[in-house]
Write a protein that holds these residues in place. Structure first.
Motif, PDB file in Angstrom:
ATOM      1  N   ARG A 198       0.285  23.287   8.717  1.00 56.14           N
ATOM      2  CA  ARG A 198       0.374  21.790   8.478  1.00 56.14           C
ATOM      3  C   ARG A 198       0.769  21.826   6.974  1.00 56.14           C
ATOM      4  O   ARG A 198       0.635  22.357   5.984  1.00 56.14           O
ATOM      5  N   CYS A 199       1.589  20.382   6.760  1.00 52.21           N
ATOM      6  CA  CYS A 199       2.116  20.219   5.414  1.00 52.21           C
ATOM      7  C   CYS A 199       1.395  18.684   5.341  1.00 52.21           C
ATOM      8  O   CYS A 199       2.098  17.810   5.833  1.00 52.21           O
ATOM      9  N   TYR A 200       0.685  18.627   4.454  1.00 50.40           N
ATOM     10  CA  TYR A 200       0.109  17.366   3.980  1.00 50.40           C
ATOM     11  C   TYR A 200       1.110  16.808   2.901  1.00 50.40           C
ATOM     12  O   TYR A 200       1.178  17.300   1.909  1.00 50.40           O
ATOM     13  N   ASN A 201       1.345  15.516   3.185  1.00 55.30           N
ATOM     14  CA  ASN A 201       2.295  14.492   2.204  1.00 55.30           C
ATOM     15  C   ASN A 201       1.693  13.216   1.813  1.00 55.30           C
ATOM     16  O   ASN A 201       1.676  12.483   2.597  1.00 55.30           O
ATOM     17  N   LYS A 202       1.094  13.474   0.795  1.00 59.62           N
ATOM     18  CA  LYS A 202       0.285  12.254   0.362  1.00 59.62           C
ATOM     19  C   LYS A 202       1.099  10.946   0.169  1.00 59.62           C
ATOM     20  O   LYS A 202       0.770   9.743   0.167  1.00 59.62           O
ATOM     21  N   ASP A 203       2.545  11.188   0.018  1.00 55.79           N
ATOM     22  CA  ASP A 203       3.590  10.040   0.029  1.00 55.79           C
ATOM     23  C   ASP A 203       4.007   9.354   1.253  1.00 55.79           C
ATOM     24  O   ASP A 203       4.462   8.214   1.350  1.00 55.79           O
ATOM     25  N   LEU A 204       3.304   9.872   2.549  1.00 56.48           N
ATOM     26  CA  LEU A 204       3.854   9.326   3.761  1.00 56.48           C
ATOM     27  C   LEU A 204       2.816   8.033   4.022  1.00 56.48           C
ATOM     28  O   LEU A 204       1.818   7.795   3.184  1.00 56.48           O
ATOM     29  N   ASP A 205       3.334   7.136   4.680  1.00 59.21           N
ATOM     30  CA  ASP A 205       2.579   5.855   4.931  1.00 59.21           C
ATOM     31  C   ASP A 205       1.544   5.949   6.210  1.00 59.21           C
ATOM     32  O   ASP A 205       1.542   7.128   6.618  1.00 59.21           O
ATOM     33  N   GLY A 206       0.554   5.283   6.114  1.00 61.10           N
ATOM     34  CA  GLY A 206      -0.639   5.385   7.090  1.00 61.10           C
ATOM     35  C   GLY A 206      -1.613   5.828   6.715  1.00 61.10           C
ATOM     36  O   GLY A 206      -2.164   6.332   5.676  1.00 61.10           O
ATOM     37  N   ARG A 207      -2.682   6.200   7.548  1.00 60.60           N
ATOM     38  CA  ARG A 207      -3.964   6.825   7.520  1.00 60.60           C
ATOM     39  C   ARG A 207      -3.725   8.154   6.926  1.00 60.60           C
ATOM     40  O   ARG A 207      -2.699   8.792   7.141  1.00 60.60           O
ATOM     41  N   GLU A 267      -4.763  11.164   8.338  1.00 62.66           N
ATOM     42  CA  GLU A 267      -4.336  12.078   9.389  1.00 62.66           C
ATOM     43  C   GLU A 267      -2.925  11.695   9.769  1.00 62.66           C
ATOM     44  O   GLU A 267      -2.571  12.759  10.379  1.00 62.66           O
ATOM     45  N   GLN A 268      -2.563  10.623   9.427  1.00 61.01           N
ATOM     46  CA  GLN A 268      -0.851  10.397   9.619  1.00 61.01           C
ATOM     47  C   GLN A 268       0.018  10.846   8.640  1.00 61.01           C
ATOM     48  O   GLN A 268       1.304  10.726   8.678  1.00 61.01           O
ATOM     49  N   ARG A 269      -0.511  11.465   7.459  1.00 59.72           N
ATOM     50  CA  ARG A 269       0.211  11.790   6.370  1.00 59.72           C
ATOM     51  C   ARG A 269       0.596  13.392   6.213  1.00 59.72           C
ATOM     52  O   ARG A 269       0.855  14.112   5.438  1.00 59.72           O
ATOM     53  N   TYR A 270       0.691  13.983   7.615  1.00 60.38           N
ATOM     54  CA  TYR A 270       1.071  15.250   8.058  1.00 60.38           C
ATOM     55  C   TYR A 270       2.657  15.313   8.265  1.00 60.38           C
ATOM     56  O   TYR A 270       2.969  14.495   9.081  1.00 60.38           O
ATOM     57  N   SER A 271       3.333  15.961   7.552  1.00 58.87           N
ATOM     58  CA  SER A 271       4.918  15.752   7.819  1.00 58.87           C
ATOM     59  C   SER A 271       5.185  16.335   9.108  1.00 58.87           C
ATOM     60  O   SER A 271       4.517  17.567   9.600  1.00 58.87           O
ATOM     61  N   THR A 272       6.371  15.984   9.843  1.00 56.94           N
ATOM     62  CA  THR A 272       6.649  16.658  11.110  1.00 56.94           C
ATOM     63  C   THR A 272       7.303  17.863  10.514  1.00 56.94           C
ATOM     64  O   THR A 272       8.264  17.703   9.623  1.00 56.94           O
ATOM     65  N   LEU A 273       7.170  18.919  11.030  1.00 56.85           N
ATOM     66  CA  LEU A 273       7.331  20.268  10.351  1.00 56.85           C
ATOM     67  C   LEU A 273       9.204  20.538  10.413  1.00 56.85           C
ATOM     68  O   LEU A 273       9.477  21.569   9.923  1.00 56.85           O
TER      69      LEU A 273
END
Length: 308
Positions: free
Chosen positions: A10-19, A21-27
């Motif tokens: 999994r790749c966590y991206n703190k810059d993504l919007d949302g909660r 658990e929604q900040r994991y990038s589509t791989l």
């Protein structure tokens, strides 16, 4: 002796919007990058000549890269060896030294690797082969995470994926055997040479004819009587395994206190052909793909995510 351990990318991206658990990038869409292609490029960059990791005194290379763009699977060998200690290599039939391994020699073991990166999801599955309980996850993750971060400026996570998370059906499979392996020293000098100083005893517990030893879940449920019994006999051996059967198919799992994550190691069965003690590539790939499909059915119900 041979097993595979599943892990979740999994790749966590703190810059993504949302909660959170929604900040994991589509791989397949990590900015401009796709994990599938990044893995291929990483493996290709480390084929050919062996490379040295001085901190851990290891050498490594990848070989026999095989990938399918339609199913988004990648397979190959991760060839790893350790150096740094001088040893004698003996012939177990004669007890004589065949040759001396110098301090700068490394014995190479071929570890099968397999990745499944379904399109449109924020998780992918990795399977890494281990031999006699010795795996390559630490080395692989150290190398690939540095490569991944250097390109994407993000961190890739690679955590153990418990087999029971994906295949709940096996938890109700009937336990047919419990195997306790114990290593015992020998007194006779000739046996010490022939057997490298110890031999292995295996205690096999079987139920009466046409009966079972309970369900697999009985051996991993905290507080259960069967798990408590396993912990007691575990004091007398190095490894505990249970063989379970469902629909005339068997699988062997490692259980007990020495397994860090319940059911996170799946032992190779008779469907995998061994050639001079090494799993045949096509055989272990076919067997691993069956497990991939078992995961996919439960992890992505109704989405027809499978590898054929």
């Amino acid at each position: 002796m041979h097993s595979v351990a599943p892990y979740l990318f999994r790749c966590y991206n703190k810059d993504l919007d949302g909660r959170q658990e929604q900040r994991y990038s589509t791989l397949d869409n990590i900015g401009q990058y796709d994990l599938f292609q990044l893995l291929i490029d990483f493996i290709n960059a480390n084929t050919g000549a062996y490379k040295i990791v001085e901190d851990s005194k290891q050498v490594f290379q990848f070989s026999d890269l095989n990938y399918d763009e339609n199913t988004r699977e990648i397979s190959g060998w991760f060839n790893v060896g350790h150096y740094g200690i001088k040893t004698d290599i003996i012939n177990i039939e004669t007890g004589q030294i065949d040759f001396e391994k110098a301090q700068n020699n490394a014995e190479i073991i071929k570890h099968f690797i397999h990745f499944f990166i379904p399109k449109g999801f924020n998780e992918a599955i990795a399977f890494l082969h281990a031999y006699r309980g010795i795996g390559v996850k630490t080395l692989f993750y150290s190398l690939f995470s540095n490569y991944f971060q250097g390109i994407t400026n993000l961190v890739i996570q690679m955590n153990p994926l418990s087999y029971d998370n994906a295949i709940n059906a096996w938890l109700d499979a009937t336990a047919k055997e419990i195997r306790l392996t114990k290593f015992v020293g020998v007194n006779d000098i000739a046996d010490q040479v022939r057997l490298l100083g110890h031999h292995e005893q295996e205690l096999v517990i079987k139920p009466p004819r046409n009966n079972g030893l309970g369900k697999l879940r009985d051996y991993i449920t905290p507080g259960s009587e069967r798990l408590q019994a396993i912990e007691v006999i575990g004091e007398y051996g190095e490894q505990i395994k249970t063989v379970v059967e469902m629909n005339n198919k068997q699988k062997t799992f490692r259980i007990g206190r020495n397994v860090s994550t319940p059911l996170c190691e799946i032992e190779l069965d008779e469907d995998v052909i061994l050639d001079a003690g090494v799993p045949d590539f096509n055989s272990i790939r076919r067997w691993t793909r069956e497990i991939v499909n078992e995961y996919a059915v439960t992890m992505y119900p109704g989405l027809s995510v499978e590898v054929a």
